[in-house]
Every structure is written in structure tokens, then in C-alpha cells.
Design a protein around this motif. Structure first.
Motif, PDB file in Angstrom:
ATOM      1  N   ASN A 175       0.828  -1.215   0.000  1.00  0.00           N
ATOM      2  CA  ASN A 175       0.000   0.000   0.000  1.00  0.00           C
ATOM      3  C   ASN A 175       0.859   1.261   0.000  1.00  0.00           C
ATOM      4  OD1 ASN A 175      -2.463  -1.515   0.251  1.00  0.00           O
ATOM      5  ND2 ASN A 175      -1.965  -1.814   2.410  1.00  0.00           N
ATOM      6  N   SER A 176       1.861   1.276  -0.888  1.00  0.00           N
ATOM      7  CA  SER A 176       2.804   2.395  -0.907  1.00  0.00           C
ATOM      8  C   SER A 176       3.213   2.736  -2.332  1.00  0.00           C
ATOM      9  CB  SER A 176       4.054   2.050  -0.084  1.00  0.00           C
ATOM     10  OG  SER A 176       4.802   1.011  -0.727  1.00  0.00           O
ATOM     11  N   ILE A 177       3.885   3.879  -2.447  1.00  0.00           N
ATOM     12  CA  ILE A 177       4.453   4.319  -3.722  1.00  0.00           C
ATOM     13  C   ILE A 177       5.935   4.581  -3.513  1.00  0.00           C
ATOM     14  CG2 ILE A 177       4.463   6.152  -5.464  1.00  0.00           C
ATOM     15  CD1 ILE A 177       1.488   6.550  -4.815  1.00  0.00           C
ATOM     16  N   SER A 178       6.760   4.068  -4.399  1.00  0.00           N
ATOM     17  CA  SER A 178       8.199   4.320  -4.346  1.00  0.00           C
ATOM     18  C   SER A 178       8.559   5.422  -5.327  1.00  0.00           C
ATOM     19  CB  SER A 178       8.994   3.063  -4.704  1.00  0.00           C
ATOM     20  OG  SER A 178       8.797   2.036  -3.761  1.00  0.00           O
ATOM     21  N   ILE A 179       9.278   6.436  -4.855  1.00  0.00           N
ATOM     22  CA  ILE A 179       9.797   7.497  -5.716  1.00  0.00           C
ATOM     23  C   ILE A 179      11.258   7.176  -5.976  1.00  0.00           C
ATOM     24  CG2 ILE A 179      10.160   9.961  -5.976  1.00  0.00           C
ATOM     25  CD1 ILE A 179       7.230   9.119  -5.799  1.00  0.00           C
ATOM     26  N   LEU A 180      11.606   6.990  -7.229  1.00  0.00           N
ATOM     27  CA  LEU A 180      12.926   6.501  -7.611  1.00  0.00           C
ATOM     28  C   LEU A 180      13.629   7.539  -8.481  1.00  0.00           C
ATOM     29  CD1 LEU A 180      11.646   2.948  -8.537  1.00  0.00           C
ATOM     30  CD2 LEU A 180      12.784   3.593  -6.409  1.00  0.00           C
ATOM     31  N   LYS A 181      14.744   8.022  -8.003  1.00  0.00           N
ATOM     32  CA  LYS A 181      15.515   9.068  -8.686  1.00  0.00           C
ATOM     33  C   LYS A 181      16.581   8.438  -9.563  1.00  0.00           C
ATOM     34  CE  LYS A 181      18.539  13.005  -7.710  1.00  0.00           C
ATOM     35  NZ  LYS A 181      19.157  13.821  -6.643  1.00  0.00           N
ATOM     36  N   THR A 182      16.671   8.940 -10.802  1.00  0.00           N
ATOM     37  CA  THR A 182      17.707   8.442 -11.694  1.00  0.00           C
ATOM     38  C   THR A 182      19.029   9.157 -11.437  1.00  0.00           C
ATOM     39  OG1 THR A 182      18.331   8.051 -13.994  1.00  0.00           O
ATOM     40  CG2 THR A 182      17.103  10.039 -13.549  1.00  0.00           C
ATOM     41  N   MET A 183      20.089   8.388 -11.454  1.00  0.00           N
ATOM     42  CA  MET A 183      21.444   8.920 -11.288  1.00  0.00           C
ATOM     43  C   MET A 183      22.279   8.319 -12.409  1.00  0.00           C
ATOM     44  SD  MET A 183      21.732   8.515  -7.145  1.00  0.00           S
ATOM     45  CE  MET A 183      23.217   9.523  -7.034  1.00  0.00           C
ATOM     46  N   GLY A 184      22.225   8.984 -13.580  1.00  0.00           N
ATOM     47  CA  GLY A 184      22.863   8.390 -14.739  1.00  0.00           C
ATOM     48  C   GLY A 184      21.992   7.257 -15.255  1.00  0.00           C
ATOM     49  N   ARG A 185      22.487   6.034 -15.134  1.00  0.00           N
ATOM     50  CA  ARG A 185      21.705   4.871 -15.571  1.00  0.00           C
ATOM     51  C   ARG A 185      21.204   4.053 -14.391  1.00  0.00           C
ATOM     52  NH1 ARG A 185      24.934   2.480 -20.874  1.00  0.00           N
ATOM     53  NH2 ARG A 185      25.176   4.457 -21.964  1.00  0.00           N
ATOM     54  N   GLU A 186      21.375   4.567 -13.195  1.00  0.00           N
ATOM     55  CA  GLU A 186      20.940   3.845 -12.013  1.00  0.00           C
ATOM     56  C   GLU A 186      19.880   4.656 -11.284  1.00  0.00           C
ATOM     57  OE1 GLU A 186      24.357   2.994  -9.700  1.00  0.00           O
ATOM     58  OE2 GLU A 186      25.216   1.599 -11.137  1.00  0.00           O
ATOM     59  N   PHE A 187      19.019   3.950 -10.549  1.00  0.00           N
ATOM     60  CA  PHE A 187      17.962   4.602  -9.792  1.00  0.00           C
ATOM     61  C   PHE A 187      18.143   4.316  -8.309  1.00  0.00           C
ATOM     62  CE2 PHE A 187      16.208   4.346 -13.975  1.00  0.00           C
ATOM     63  CZ  PHE A 187      15.354   5.426 -14.083  1.00  0.00           C
ATOM     64  N   SER A 188      17.765   5.283  -7.498  1.00  0.00           N
ATOM     65  CA  SER A 188      17.782   5.114  -6.048  1.00  0.00           C
ATOM     66  C   SER A 188      16.549   5.775  -5.472  1.00  0.00           C
ATOM     67  CB  SER A 188      19.042   5.732  -5.419  1.00  0.00           C
ATOM     68  OG  SER A 188      19.068   7.127  -5.638  1.00  0.00           O
ATOM     69  N   ARG A 189      16.153   5.373  -4.269  1.00  0.00           N
ATOM     70  CA  ARG A 189      14.999   5.971  -3.619  1.00  0.00           C
ATOM     71  C   ARG A 189      15.325   7.397  -3.190  1.00  0.00           C
ATOM     72  NH1 ARG A 189      10.936   2.475  -1.651  1.00  0.00           N
ATOM     73  NH2 ARG A 189      11.390   0.284  -2.015  1.00  0.00           N
ATOM     74  N   PHE A 190      14.308   8.264  -3.263  1.00  0.00           N
ATOM     75  CA  PHE A 190      14.466   9.624  -2.763  1.00  0.00           C
ATOM     76  C   PHE A 190      14.617   9.590  -1.254  1.00  0.00           C
ATOM     77  CE2 PHE A 190      13.140  11.035  -6.870  1.00  0.00           C
ATOM     78  CZ  PHE A 190      13.532  12.337  -6.967  1.00  0.00           C
TER      79      PHE A 190
END
Length: 292
Positions: free
Chosen positions: A277-292
Motif C-alpha cells: 500500500n505504498s508508492i516508491s519514488i525513484l531518482k535516476t542517477m545516470g543509468r541507475e535509480f535510487s529511492r528519494f
């Protein structure tokens, strides 16, 4: 003349001196320059029928240094990061003239990043991100079935984009039952055939297109419900996709959307996690993503 009177006269001269300098006692050159402000943009935010040949422009409250593809970024939902010519450096209006026309109905996302600076060397206080849609031709709004693409397995999600760069719109389908993403190539007349299959997408339930690596073609991201992950699928420019990364620790992801959430000029991701019951916000860093 008494010492006290000299003191009073000195105070009066000081006050007049301050008033002559503008009342602040500081030289105007000591006041730091203010961040530039965005006055307006064109096409305007949420415009639903912008010209397919429109230049994109932004007007500021001060003269600006020249823009670039890293500071004034433009992404097309059907084509990826757009190339073009930037003009207006040294003036209050910066413009971007795309090298190609927008696709009919294409969603265009524009980011004015904090790398944009005034001629005084000061960047924007915060990024400015907005979207508009290109015009589409007249239609009747009446639909009929012209082709059925069989051989899918519990097909559950679709994404559209020009994967091979030939000027027409292709498709990608998430096949939940076969743990795969299939690429459907358009022959230019609206007829589709399977051009490739990306396997090991465990319980693929969602798919979205985006130019994650900024190379001018559209990549894909797939939400894999069965493996609690999101896979990043990189396009080689001719419509062949390879696995470029896996984002773990999702919890039953079922849907994805893309946008430049942090205003740095790169498209990010958001995932809907059914099981938590959640939403993940994923930030791109070049070609990789990480959570905000």
C-alpha cells in the motif's frame, strides 16, 4: 567649540552621508544578486494542442546566460530526449528549436534546471518543470478493430514509443503470464509484428517508456510483481533492448509512471506497490535509480 558640539556635528554629517548613499550605509555592489525568476513559458503549461513545429521558450526577469541540453532539457514521450538549437543567451528570453517536429498528441516535458544562470552568475532558486501536449490531427472518435496480435500471455500493460527511430510508433506489452516483455514493431501503416522478446520479467504487470540514459532514444522500465522488482531495459537505438539494471525491494509493484520529479533534467520513476500500500519514488542517477 566644545568637544560635545563637535560630537553632535559629526553625528549629523554621518546621517547626511548615509542618506546620500541611499540610506543603507552599504554600497549597492555589496548586495548579492537575486536568483532569476521565470515570468512565463511557451507553449504554456498543460497546453493540449501546441503546434507540432513550435519553439519552446522561457522568459525571465533578468538577462540570462546561454542554455544547453543539460540546463534546458526537453523530453518527448514518444521520442526521448530532444535535440535542437538553443538561442537567446544574454537576453531575458531563452529558446529551444527542436531538430524534429513533435509527434501528434505527444506529451512534452520541459525542465529548466538550476544550472541555468543569469548573466550575473546566479542560478534559479529552484527548478521549473512543466508539460504540454502537441496537436493531433482531426479525427472522428470512432474506433474499429483492424488487427489482432495473438500469442500474448495474460497481457496486462502497454507502452507506446518509436523504439527503432524510424518515425512511427511501436508498442511494448507486459505479458504477466509468460514473465516477459514483447516489442511490437510498426511497419509504418499501423500493422504490428513481434520483433523481440525480453524474458525473465517475473510477473510483469506494468511498463513505462523513458529516455533513462539521455541518448535520444526511448528505453523501458518494467514492474515485475512476481519478483518485487523493477527492471530497466536499455534501447540500443534500433529497438533492441537489454537489461541495464534491477531495482529491488519493491513490494508487488503493479504500475509505473515517469517524470522529472527533482528538476535536474533527468526522468525519474514512481512505482505503485500493491502489496505494501505504498508508492516508491525513484531518482535516476545516470543509468541507475535510487529511492528519494
Amino acid at each position: 567649540m566644545s568637544q560635545l558640539r563637535w560630537t553632535h556635528l559629526a553625528a549629523i554629517f554621518f546621517v547626511f552621508g548615509v542618506l546620500a548613499c541611499g540610506g543603507s550605509g552599504e554600497n549597492s555592489s555589496d548586495i548579492p544578486p537575486q536568483p532569476p525568476g521565470v515570468i512565463n513559458v511557451f507553449p504554456p503549461p498543460n497546453e493540449s494542442a501546441a503546434s507540432a513545429v513550435a519553439e519552446i521558450s522561457a522568459t525571465f526577469d533578468t538577462n540570462m546566460n546561454s542554455a544547453s541540453a543539460d540546463s534546458f532539457t526537453v523530453y518527448g514521450s514518444q521520442t526521448g530526449k530532444l535535440s535542437g538549437i538553443y538561442t537567446g543567451g544574454g537576453t531575458t528570453a531563452l529558446s529551444f528549436d527542436p531538430a524534429a517536429n513533435f509527434k501528434p498528441g505527444e506529451k512534452i516535458e520541459v525542465t529548466l534546471t538550476q544550472s541555468l544562470t543569469s548573466t550575473g552568475g546566479v542560478g534559479l532558486n529552484q527548478p521549473y518543470v512543466y508539460r504540454f501536449w502537441a496537436e493531433a490531427g482531426a479525427g472522428t472518435g470512432i474506433f474499429f478493430d483492424v488487427q489482432t496480435i495473438s500469442g500474448q500471455a495474460n497481457a496486462i500493460a502497454l507502452a507506446a514509443g518509436d523504439w527503432d527511430g524510424d518515425g512511427d510508433l511501436d508498442l511494448a506489452v507486459a505479458n504477466f503470464g509468460a514473465n516477459q516483455v514483447r516489442i511490437l514493431r510498426n511497419d509504418g501503416t499501423g500493422n504490428y509484428s513481434v520483433s523481440s522478446t525480453i524474458t525473465d520479467q517475473v510477473g510483469a504487470t506494468g511498463i513505462v517508456a523513458g529516455d533513462w540514459d539521455g541518448d535520444g532514444d526511448l528505453d523501458l522500465a518494467a514492474a515485475n510483481f512476481g519478483s518485487n522488482s523493477i527492471t530497466i531495459l536499455e534501447n540500443d537505438g534500433i529497438g533492441m533492448f537489454t537489461l541495464a539494471g534491477t531495482i529491488l525491494a519493491q513490494t508487488g509493484p503493479k504500475a509505473l509512471t515517469a517524470g522529472d520529479w527533482d528538476g535536474d533534467g533527468d526522468p525519474d520513476l514512481a512505482a505503485a506497490n500493491f502489496s505494501s500500500n505504498s508508492i516508491s519514488i525513484l531518482k535516476t542517477m545516470g543509468r541507475e535509480f535510487s529511492r528519494f
